[in-house]
Design a protein around this motif. Structure first.
Motif, PDB file in Angstrom:
ATOM      1  N   ALA A  10       0.775  -1.292  -0.060  1.00 41.45           N
ATOM      2  CA  ALA A  10      -0.012   0.069   0.070  1.00 41.45           C
ATOM      3  C   ALA A  10       0.927   1.457   0.085  1.00 41.45           C
ATOM      4  O   ALA A  10       1.935   1.272   0.527  1.00 41.45           O
ATOM      5  CB  ALA A  10      -0.753  -0.024   1.286  1.00 41.45           C
ATOM      6  N   PRO A  11       0.212   2.387  -0.263  1.00 43.93           N
ATOM      7  CA  PRO A  11       1.087   3.578  -0.485  1.00 43.93           C
ATOM      8  C   PRO A  11       1.479   3.859   1.018  1.00 43.93           C
ATOM      9  O   PRO A  11       0.827   3.531   2.085  1.00 43.93           O
ATOM     10  CB  PRO A  11       0.041   4.643  -0.754  1.00 43.93           C
ATOM     11  N   GLY A  12       2.907   4.482   1.111  1.00 47.02           N
ATOM     12  CA  GLY A  12       3.425   4.327   2.484  1.00 47.02           C
ATOM     13  C   GLY A  12       4.389   3.252   3.029  1.00 47.02           C
ATOM     14  O   GLY A  12       5.244   3.412   3.997  1.00 47.02           O
ATOM     15  N   ASP A  13       4.245   2.127   2.348  1.00 49.78           N
ATOM     16  CA  ASP A  13       4.743   1.117   2.783  1.00 49.78           C
ATOM     17  C   ASP A  13       6.268   1.434   2.104  1.00 49.78           C
ATOM     18  O   ASP A  13       6.342   2.032   1.053  1.00 49.78           O
ATOM     19  CB  ASP A  13       4.398  -0.351   2.017  1.00 49.78           C
ATOM     20  N   ILE A  14       7.204   0.432   2.601  1.00 46.02           N
ATOM     21  CA  ILE A  14       8.550   0.578   2.152  1.00 46.02           C
ATOM     22  C   ILE A  14       9.218  -0.485   1.693  1.00 46.02           C
ATOM     23  O   ILE A  14       9.294  -1.553   2.410  1.00 46.02           O
ATOM     24  CB  ILE A  14       9.440   1.112   3.483  1.00 46.02           C
ATOM     25  N   VAL A  15       9.795  -0.557   0.561  1.00 43.80           N
ATOM     26  CA  VAL A  15      10.637  -1.562  -0.064  1.00 43.80           C
ATOM     27  C   VAL A  15      12.175  -1.217   0.294  1.00 43.80           C
ATOM     28  O   VAL A  15      12.667  -0.200   0.182  1.00 43.80           O
ATOM     29  CB  VAL A  15      10.770  -1.423  -1.661  1.00 43.80           C
ATOM     30  N   THR A  16      12.761  -2.147   1.091  1.00 41.62           N
ATOM     31  CA  THR A  16      14.080  -1.902   1.559  1.00 41.62           C
ATOM     32  C   THR A  16      15.137  -2.550   0.778  1.00 41.62           C
ATOM     33  O   THR A  16      14.689  -3.844   0.555  1.00 41.62           O
ATOM     34  CB  THR A  16      14.231  -1.958   3.102  1.00 41.62           C
ATOM     35  N   HIS A  17      16.212  -2.270   0.667  1.00 42.58           N
ATOM     36  CA  HIS A  17      17.483  -2.874   0.195  1.00 42.58           C
ATOM     37  C   HIS A  17      16.963  -2.746  -1.531  1.00 42.58           C
ATOM     38  O   HIS A  17      17.377  -3.700  -2.322  1.00 42.58           O
ATOM     39  CB  HIS A  17      17.632  -4.174   0.179  1.00 42.58           C
ATOM     40  N   CYS A  18      16.540  -1.480  -2.071  1.00 40.92           N
ATOM     41  CA  CYS A  18      16.143  -1.560  -3.455  1.00 40.92           C
ATOM     42  C   CYS A  18      17.355  -1.402  -4.534  1.00 40.92           C
ATOM     43  O   CYS A  18      16.868  -1.647  -5.619  1.00 40.92           O
ATOM     44  CB  CYS A  18      15.526   0.015  -3.617  1.00 40.92           C
ATOM     45  N   TYR A  19      18.698  -1.447  -3.922  1.00 37.23           N
ATOM     46  CA  TYR A  19      19.665  -1.607  -5.156  1.00 37.23           C
ATOM     47  C   TYR A  19      20.271  -2.730  -4.842  1.00 37.23           C
ATOM     48  O   TYR A  19      21.626  -2.853  -5.356  1.00 37.23           O
ATOM     49  CB  TYR A  19      20.517  -0.367  -4.904  1.00 37.23           C
ATOM     50  N   HIS A  20      19.949  -3.736  -4.303  1.00 40.30           N
ATOM     51  CA  HIS A  20      20.543  -5.025  -4.284  1.00 40.30           C
ATOM     52  C   HIS A  20      20.995  -5.691  -5.610  1.00 40.30           C
ATOM     53  O   HIS A  20      20.232  -5.368  -6.801  1.00 40.30           O
ATOM     54  CB  HIS A  20      19.593  -6.069  -3.493  1.00 40.30           C
ATOM     55  N   GLY A  21      21.874  -6.463  -5.669  1.00 38.81           N
ATOM     56  CA  GLY A  21      22.157  -6.801  -7.125  1.00 38.81           C
ATOM     57  C   GLY A  21      22.041  -8.398  -7.318  1.00 38.81           C
ATOM     58  O   GLY A  21      22.407  -8.966  -8.277  1.00 38.81           O
ATOM     59  N   ARG A  22      21.262  -8.950  -6.433  1.00 37.85           N
ATOM     60  CA  ARG A  22      20.704 -10.377  -6.368  1.00 37.85           C
ATOM     61  C   ARG A  22      19.438 -10.668  -7.468  1.00 37.85           C
ATOM     62  O   ARG A  22      19.110  -9.763  -8.345  1.00 37.85           O
ATOM     63  CB  ARG A  22      20.648 -10.893  -5.215  1.00 37.85           C
TER      64      ARG A  22
ATOM     65  N   MET B 264      23.809  -1.453 -10.135  1.00 38.79           N
ATOM     66  CA  MET B 264      22.578  -1.165 -10.160  1.00 38.79           C
ATOM     67  C   MET B 264      22.254   0.235  -9.763  1.00 38.79           C
ATOM     68  O   MET B 264      21.472   1.001 -10.372  1.00 38.79           O
ATOM     69  CB  MET B 264      21.822  -2.121  -8.901  1.00 38.79           C
ATOM     70  N   ILE B 265      22.879   0.658  -9.023  1.00 39.46           N
ATOM     71  CA  ILE B 265      22.960   2.077  -8.389  1.00 39.46           C
ATOM     72  C   ILE B 265      23.136   3.275  -9.499  1.00 39.46           C
ATOM     73  O   ILE B 265      22.290   4.064 -10.084  1.00 39.46           O
ATOM     74  CB  ILE B 265      23.886   2.460  -7.366  1.00 39.46           C
ATOM     75  N   GLU B 266      24.260   2.768 -10.286  1.00 40.26           N
ATOM     76  CA  GLU B 266      24.891   3.792 -11.552  1.00 40.26           C
ATOM     77  C   GLU B 266      23.400   3.627 -12.333  1.00 40.26           C
ATOM     78  O   GLU B 266      23.176   4.727 -13.004  1.00 40.26           O
ATOM     79  CB  GLU B 266      25.747   3.117 -12.050  1.00 40.26           C
ATOM     80  N   LYS B 267      22.991   2.501 -12.966  1.00 41.83           N
ATOM     81  CA  LYS B 267      22.029   2.258 -13.967  1.00 41.83           C
ATOM     82  C   LYS B 267      20.895   3.037 -13.409  1.00 41.83           C
ATOM     83  O   LYS B 267      20.121   3.651 -14.221  1.00 41.83           O
ATOM     84  CB  LYS B 267      21.860   0.974 -14.225  1.00 41.83           C
TER      85      LYS B 267
ATOM     86  N   PHE C  10      27.840   8.534  -7.423  1.00 37.09           N
ATOM     87  CA  PHE C  10      27.209   8.228  -8.623  1.00 37.09           C
ATOM     88  C   PHE C  10      26.176   9.159  -9.059  1.00 37.09           C
ATOM     89  O   PHE C  10      25.301   9.052 -10.032  1.00 37.09           O
ATOM     90  CB  PHE C  10      26.447   6.890  -8.517  1.00 37.09           C
ATOM     91  N   GLY C  11      26.343  10.516  -8.783  1.00 39.31           N
ATOM     92  CA  GLY C  11      25.616  11.741  -9.315  1.00 39.31           C
ATOM     93  C   GLY C  11      24.402  12.154  -8.572  1.00 39.31           C
ATOM     94  O   GLY C  11      23.705  12.890  -9.039  1.00 39.31           O
ATOM     95  N   LEU C  12      24.099  11.505  -7.264  1.00 40.40           N
ATOM     96  CA  LEU C  12      22.892  12.117  -6.543  1.00 40.40           C
ATOM     97  C   LEU C  12      23.309  13.509  -6.171  1.00 40.40           C
ATOM     98  O   LEU C  12      24.230  13.637  -5.424  1.00 40.40           O
ATOM     99  CB  LEU C  12      22.485  11.074  -5.676  1.00 40.40           C
TER     100      LEU C  12
END
Ligand SMILES: [Zn+2]
Length: 382
Positions: free
Chosen positions: A210-222, A261-264, A302-304
């Motif tokens: 639902a909105p407000g929920d959190i996905v954590t580890h969004c830049y994992h490479g697995r 993953m982060i760069e892309k 990485f440019g942020l």
């Protein structure tokens, strides 16, 4: 005396509050009372110079672990937090209904960082055993206990935590996600889901959130990350989910932060909503995480842009933790939590969770941490 402490002449950077530029910060009674160019030094009991330093709100780490001695993820978090300018952190589900009281005791007795916590859907929390994860065994799922624990600890508990990964859940379907979402609804709080190496595609998980929920580890490479199996483009379902208010947190950790993953992702305009460490005793003392300022430096590389890096480690997580306006901001009236940070030029070798190394030309180095108007850390000259 108008001020207990005056932080003078630094480069104030608080994108959440729209504050930027050379300014003094006046502190009294543990609160910020003024931010302006040239406050009267004669009105301050003590003045410290922040010349040449960034003056940011005390950093907020939305994903770390503080249950010391209870599993390998615990650590003397105060120590690492103070050294990196973190004044507020959130324990991301170290404990569940059966051991949350133990976490509270540790926090009450030995933690000075301001704390919030997610409560694990599993009654036993993250035990750190190699014999299977906290929800590999279905009877450990305790939705009622989790919701009750959240209800009984309103000052501390702010969400439900689920780790979805191989060996972590009892079945590789959306059932564990659905149960966690129902639990969060019962408690009236958001849900945080760990997604690294998920046995099912991320869009299937997102569809239950639902909105407000959190996905954590969004830049994992697995497996099954934000770019699916091709690992080339951020999936449209992921972009849509973020647009609809699902929060993507990048919690670094020992296994969840992949430079490619982060760069892309950044190149494609997919930015993390919050920057966090997943700090544990091991990742703080042996790397590759070390601390929040280091994770922020990697995203900067990485440019942020710097403003966006600061916002995502201050105002953005503070809002999710229920601290909007009081933490993660330098607005007058807020708690006087500050991080005085040097943006140092040089050559810095930084490593991701998969052993990739980059040479960064700039690095954020915390020099002074202030919490509730008191200096809690000063870095020795080097
Ligand atoms: Zn974690």
């Amino acid at each position: 005396m108008t001020y207990d402490l005056l932080v003078a002449g630094g480069d104030v950077i608080d994108p959440g509050a729209g504050l930027k530029g050379a300014m003094d910060v006046g502190i009294a009674g543990g609160k910020i009372v003024a931010v302006a160019p040239h406050l009267p030094h004669a009105e301050a009991r003590r003045t410290i110079s922040a010349k040449g330093l960034l003056v940011a709100p005390g950093l907020v780490d939305i994903h770390a672990h503080v249950f010391v001695n209870a599993h390998d993820m615990g650590g003397h978090t105060d120590h690492f937090c103070r050294h990196s300018g973190v004044t507020t952190l959130c324990d991301a589900g170290s404990t569940g209904s059966s051991n949350f009281a133990g976490l509270r005791q540790v926090i009450d007795e030995s933690v000075r960082t301001r704390i919030r916590a997610f409560v694990n859907l599993s009654a036993i929390g993250i035990t750190g055993t190699s014999r299977g994860g906290e929800l590999a065994h279905f009877p450990y799922a305790d939705p009622e206990g989790c919701a009750r624990t959240i209800g009984e600890n309103p000052d501390l508990a702010i969400g439900v935590k689920l780790r979805y990964g191989p060996g972590l859940v009892w079945e590789y379907t959306t059932e564990p996600v659905k149960l966690a979402r129902r639990t969060a609804a019962m408690a009236g709080v958001p849900l945080m889901i760990h997604i690294t190496d998920s046995p099912i595609p991320l869009p299937d998980i997102l569809a239950e959130m639902a909105p407000g929920d959190i996905v954590t580890h969004c830049y994992h490479g697995r497996a099954n990350g934000i770019m699916g199996e091709e690992k080339q483009f951020v999936l449209k379902e992921v972009v849509e989910a973020q647009r609809h208010g699902i929060i993507f947190d990048c919690a670094h950790g020992r296994n969840h932060f992949n430079f490619r993953m982060i760069e892309k992702a950044l190149d494609q305009g997919f930015l993390p909503d919050t920057i966090s460490t997943d700090l544990t005793l091991t990742s703080a003392t042996r790397g590759p995480v070390w601390d929040l300022a280091t994770t922020m430096s990697k995203l900067l590389h990485f440019g942020l842009p710097l403003d966006e890096v600061i916002r995502r480690a201050t105002a953005a997580p503070a809002k999710i933790l229920g601290y909007e306006g009081t933490v993660g901001t330098l607005r007058p009236g807020a708690n006087a939590d500050l991080a005085l940070i040097e943006l140092r030029d040089g050559r810095f070798e930084l490593t991701d969770s998969d052993g990739d190394t980059i040479t960064a030309r700039r690095r954020l180095i915390t020099r002074t941490t202030i919490k509730d108007g008191r200096i809690t850390y000063e870095r020795p000259a080097d």
